[in-house]
Design a protein around this motif. Structure first.
Motif, mmCIF file in Angstrom:
data_model
loop_
_atom_site.group_PDB
_atom_site.id
_atom_site.type_symbol
_atom_site.label_atom_id
_atom_site.label_comp_id
_atom_site.label_asym_id
_atom_site.label_seq_id
_atom_site.Cartn_x
_atom_site.Cartn_y
_atom_site.Cartn_z
ATOM 1 N N ILE A 1 0.847 -1.202 0.000
ATOM 2 C CA ILE A 1 0.000 0.000 0.000
ATOM 3 C C ILE A 1 0.876 1.243 0.000
ATOM 4 O O ILE A 1 2.113 1.160 0.094
ATOM 5 C CB ILE A 1 -0.947 0.006 1.220
ATOM 6 C CG1 ILE A 1 -0.130 0.030 2.519
ATOM 7 C CG2 ILE A 1 -1.879 -1.204 1.171
ATOM 8 C CD1 ILE A 1 -0.990 0.152 3.767
ATOM 9 N N VAL A 2 0.220 2.399 -0.090
ATOM 10 C CA VAL A 2 0.921 3.682 -0.083
ATOM 11 C C VAL A 2 0.353 4.513 1.051
ATOM 12 O O VAL A 2 -0.864 4.761 1.114
ATOM 13 C CB VAL A 2 0.764 4.426 -1.425
ATOM 14 C CG1 VAL A 2 1.460 5.782 -1.371
ATOM 15 C CG2 VAL A 2 1.320 3.589 -2.563
ATOM 16 N N ASP A 3 1.199 4.948 1.969
ATOM 17 C CA ASP A 3 0.805 5.816 3.083
ATOM 18 C C ASP A 3 1.142 7.249 2.701
ATOM 19 O O ASP A 3 2.315 7.602 2.523
ATOM 20 C CB ASP A 3 1.558 5.401 4.343
ATOM 21 C CG ASP A 3 1.100 6.192 5.569
ATOM 22 O OD1 ASP A 3 0.165 7.018 5.438
ATOM 23 O OD2 ASP A 3 1.684 5.988 6.653
ATOM 24 N N ASP A 4 0.088 8.081 2.542
ATOM 25 C CA ASP A 4 0.298 9.457 2.106
ATOM 26 C C ASP A 4 0.746 10.380 3.222
ATOM 27 O O ASP A 4 0.939 11.578 3.004
ATOM 28 C CB ASP A 4 -0.966 10.002 1.450
ATOM 29 C CG ASP A 4 -2.170 9.936 2.376
ATOM 30 O OD1 ASP A 4 -2.006 9.533 3.549
ATOM 31 O OD2 ASP A 4 -3.279 10.284 1.922
ATOM 32 N N GLY A 5 0.911 9.872 4.442
ATOM 33 C CA GLY A 5 1.386 10.701 5.552
ATOM 34 C C GLY A 5 0.360 11.670 6.079
ATOM 35 O O GLY A 5 0.730 12.663 6.713
ATOM 36 N N GLY A 6 -0.915 11.401 5.849
ATOM 37 C CA GLY A 6 -1.955 12.292 6.360
ATOM 38 C C GLY A 6 -2.382 13.347 5.367
ATOM 39 O O GLY A 6 -3.410 14.003 5.549
ATOM 40 N N GLY A 7 -1.633 13.557 4.324
ATOM 41 C CA GLY A 7 -2.020 14.518 3.294
ATOM 42 C C GLY A 7 -1.852 15.966 3.708
ATOM 43 O O GLY A 7 -2.290 16.864 2.995
ATOM 44 N N GLY A 8 -1.211 16.245 4.814
ATOM 45 C CA GLY A 8 -1.016 17.629 5.253
ATOM 46 C C GLY A 8 0.144 18.294 4.541
ATOM 47 O O GLY A 8 0.850 17.678 3.730
ATOM 48 N N PRO A 9 0.360 19.560 4.844
ATOM 49 C CA PRO A 9 1.486 20.278 4.228
ATOM 50 C C PRO A 9 2.809 19.623 4.606
ATOM 51 O O PRO A 9 3.065 19.335 5.771
ATOM 52 C CB PRO A 9 1.366 21.693 4.798
ATOM 53 C CG PRO A 9 -0.054 21.809 5.238
ATOM 54 C CD PRO A 9 -0.463 20.452 5.690
ATOM 55 N N GLY A 10 3.651 19.436 3.617
ATOM 56 C CA GLY A 10 4.963 18.842 3.852
ATOM 57 C C GLY A 10 4.945 17.342 4.040
ATOM 58 O O GLY A 10 6.002 16.752 4.286
ATOM 59 N N ALA A 11 3.781 16.709 3.955
ATOM 60 C CA ALA A 11 3.707 15.262 4.129
ATOM 61 C C ALA A 11 4.226 14.568 2.871
ATOM 62 O O ALA A 11 4.028 15.046 1.755
ATOM 63 C CB ALA A 11 2.265 14.831 4.401
ATOM 64 N N SER A 12 4.890 13.464 3.055
ATOM 65 C CA SER A 12 5.422 12.687 1.938
ATOM 66 C C SER A 12 4.854 11.276 2.003
ATOM 67 O O SER A 12 4.639 10.724 3.089
ATOM 68 C CB SER A 12 6.957 12.636 1.987
ATOM 69 O OG SER A 12 7.397 12.053 3.195
ATOM 70 N N SER A 13 4.626 10.693 0.851
ATOM 71 C CA SER A 13 4.066 9.344 0.783
ATOM 72 C C SER A 13 5.164 8.304 0.993
ATOM 73 O O SER A 13 6.333 8.517 0.661
ATOM 74 C CB SER A 13 3.381 9.117 -0.568
ATOM 75 O OG SER A 13 4.310 9.287 -1.626
ATOM 76 N N THR A 14 4.777 7.175 1.560
ATOM 77 C CA THR A 14 5.701 6.078 1.841
ATOM 78 C C THR A 14 5.076 4.779 1.374
ATOM 79 O O THR A 14 3.889 4.528 1.596
ATOM 80 C CB THR A 14 6.011 5.995 3.347
ATOM 81 O OG1 THR A 14 6.507 7.262 3.801
ATOM 82 C CG2 THR A 14 7.048 4.923 3.621
ATOM 83 N N ASN A 15 5.868 3.969 0.720
ATOM 84 C CA ASN A 15 5.405 2.654 0.287
ATOM 85 C C ASN A 15 5.514 1.689 1.463
ATOM 86 O O ASN A 15 6.616 1.367 1.913
ATOM 87 C CB ASN A 15 6.235 2.159 -0.893
ATOM 88 C CG ASN A 15 6.090 3.034 -2.122
ATOM 89 O OD1 ASN A 15 5.078 3.710 -2.303
ATOM 90 N ND2 ASN A 15 7.097 3.025 -2.986
ATOM 91 N N VAL A 16 4.372 1.219 1.955
ATOM 92 C CA VAL A 16 4.320 0.389 3.151
ATOM 93 C C VAL A 16 3.899 -1.025 2.769
ATOM 94 O O VAL A 16 3.004 -1.224 1.948
ATOM 95 C CB VAL A 16 3.343 0.980 4.190
ATOM 96 C CG1 VAL A 16 3.259 0.087 5.429
ATOM 97 C CG2 VAL A 16 3.775 2.390 4.575
ATOM 98 N N ALA A 17 4.545 -2.006 3.396
ATOM 99 C CA ALA A 17 4.211 -3.423 3.212
ATOM 100 C C ALA A 17 3.607 -3.948 4.510
ATOM 101 O O ALA A 17 4.213 -3.820 5.578
ATOM 102 C CB ALA A 17 5.450 -4.222 2.838
ATOM 103 N N VAL A 18 2.420 -4.524 4.409
ATOM 104 C CA VAL A 18 1.737 -5.102 5.561
ATOM 105 C C VAL A 18 1.716 -6.609 5.389
ATOM 106 O O VAL A 18 1.149 -7.116 4.412
ATOM 107 C CB VAL A 18 0.305 -4.537 5.699
ATOM 108 C CG1 VAL A 18 -0.386 -5.151 6.909
ATOM 109 C CG2 VAL A 18 0.322 -3.016 5.801
ATOM 110 N N TRP A 19 2.326 -7.336 6.345
ATOM 111 C CA TRP A 19 2.446 -8.781 6.264
ATOM 112 C C TRP A 19 1.293 -9.480 6.962
ATOM 113 O O TRP A 19 0.603 -8.886 7.808
ATOM 114 C CB TRP A 19 3.769 -9.238 6.848
ATOM 115 C CG TRP A 19 4.957 -8.792 6.027
ATOM 116 C CD1 TRP A 19 5.569 -7.584 6.073
ATOM 117 C CD2 TRP A 19 5.638 -9.553 5.024
ATOM 118 N NE1 TRP A 19 6.591 -7.515 5.176
ATOM 119 C CE2 TRP A 19 6.669 -8.730 4.514
ATOM 120 C CE3 TRP A 19 5.488 -10.834 4.517
ATOM 121 C CZ2 TRP A 19 7.535 -9.158 3.521
ATOM 122 C CZ3 TRP A 19 6.363 -11.266 3.539
ATOM 123 C CH2 TRP A 19 7.371 -10.436 3.032
#
Length: 287
Positions: free
Chosen positions: A157-175
């Protein structure tokens, strides 16, 4: 009077003796003047005979064996003089549609063979959007347990970091066992990796990495480390994409490799049995 007559007769004799010399001199001058003209005429005829003929098509030059042999016969030279390497080149050449001669060489034949060996295959590079919200079933064979396959699943999945100012997305793996990690696809090298961390990586990390050469199936090796063990190769993994049409996905690459290996072994066995039969036949013939 007698003295005068003798002198006259002597001069007449001298003139008569000089007359042939004068004629010979004139003949020599005429021969010297005619010799260059004769050489020029003969050279022009020879050049015309040996000059290449121009075809009526696109102007391609072609020298035929007939013209060479006719000149050889006229000059008193046998026709076998021209049945050398030049004739072989003409015989080995290909005639074009307009009558010209196109010479073929071994290098051109080799180039054609090399071109035939190339196989055109279409492929598409995988990118991050191809893995968004995808779910995979993964099986791992650990080095310390080679006869056991440990299966689980992982969701990318992709975690957008909350979508706030300065937030960056992270590629997250959930096992499947609740562990988390990160995943990444390097597009230029088509290299995929997904990690599995223990307590945020403090108690170790395992990285599943391999070539991303198939949309439905991936495989590679597992590398990992822990507080009490250095980084090393721990095992091998294979995974397939879930939620897709199995007919569209086709057969997994590792099963195709096994089929190819089996076919090669069968061919080797057939060849080996044929060789054994030949040896036995030879022995029977000798007896």
């Amino acid at each position: 009077m007698s003295r005068i007559r003798q002198t006259g007769s002597a001069s007449a004799a001298a003139a008569a003796a000089e007359t042939p010399c004068f004629v010979l001199l004139l003949l020599r001058v005429a021969a010297a003047a005619a010799l260059p003209l004769l050489v020029a005429v003969l050279s022009a005829e020879g050049a015309a005979a040996f000059s290449p003929s121009v075809s009526s098509g696109n102007g391609a030059l072609s020298t035929t064996k007939a013209s060479c042999r006719s000149v050889g016969g006229a000059a008193g030279i046998g026709s076998s003089l021209y049945s050398t390497a030049e004739d072989e080149k003409v015989e080995g050449s290909e005639s074009s549609a307009d009558g010209g001669v196109l010479a073929t060489t071994d290098e051109e034949d080799d180039d054609d063979e090399d071109e035939e060996e190339w196989v055109y295959e279409e492929y598409t590079d995988l990118t991050e959007p191809d893995f968004y919200n995808s779910e995979w079933k993964i099986g791992t064979v650990w080095n310390d347990r080679p006869n056991e396959i440990k299966e689980t699943w992982v969701r990318l999945i992709v975690d957008d970091g909350g979508g706030g100012p300065g937030a960056s997305s992270t590629n997250v793996a959930v096992w499947g066992d609740g562990a988390r990690g990160k995943w990444n696809i390097d597009v230029p090298s088509q290299f995929f990796s997904v990690s599995k961390e223990s307590f945020g990586g403090w108690l170790g990390k395992r990285i599943y990495a391999g070539n991303a050469d198939d949309y439905y199936y991936l495989q590679g090796t597992v590398r990992g480390w822990s507080p009490i063990a250095s980084a090393s190769v721990l095992g091998q993994w294979q995974m397939k994409r879930l939620g897709v049409d199995r007919d569209e996905a086709g057969v997994a690459p590792w099963f195709q490799e096994e089929e190819e290996d089996d076919s090669e072994e069968e061919e080797e066995n057939v060849q080996g049995s044929g060789a054994i039969e030949q040896v036995e036949a030879i022995k029977e013939g000798e007896q």
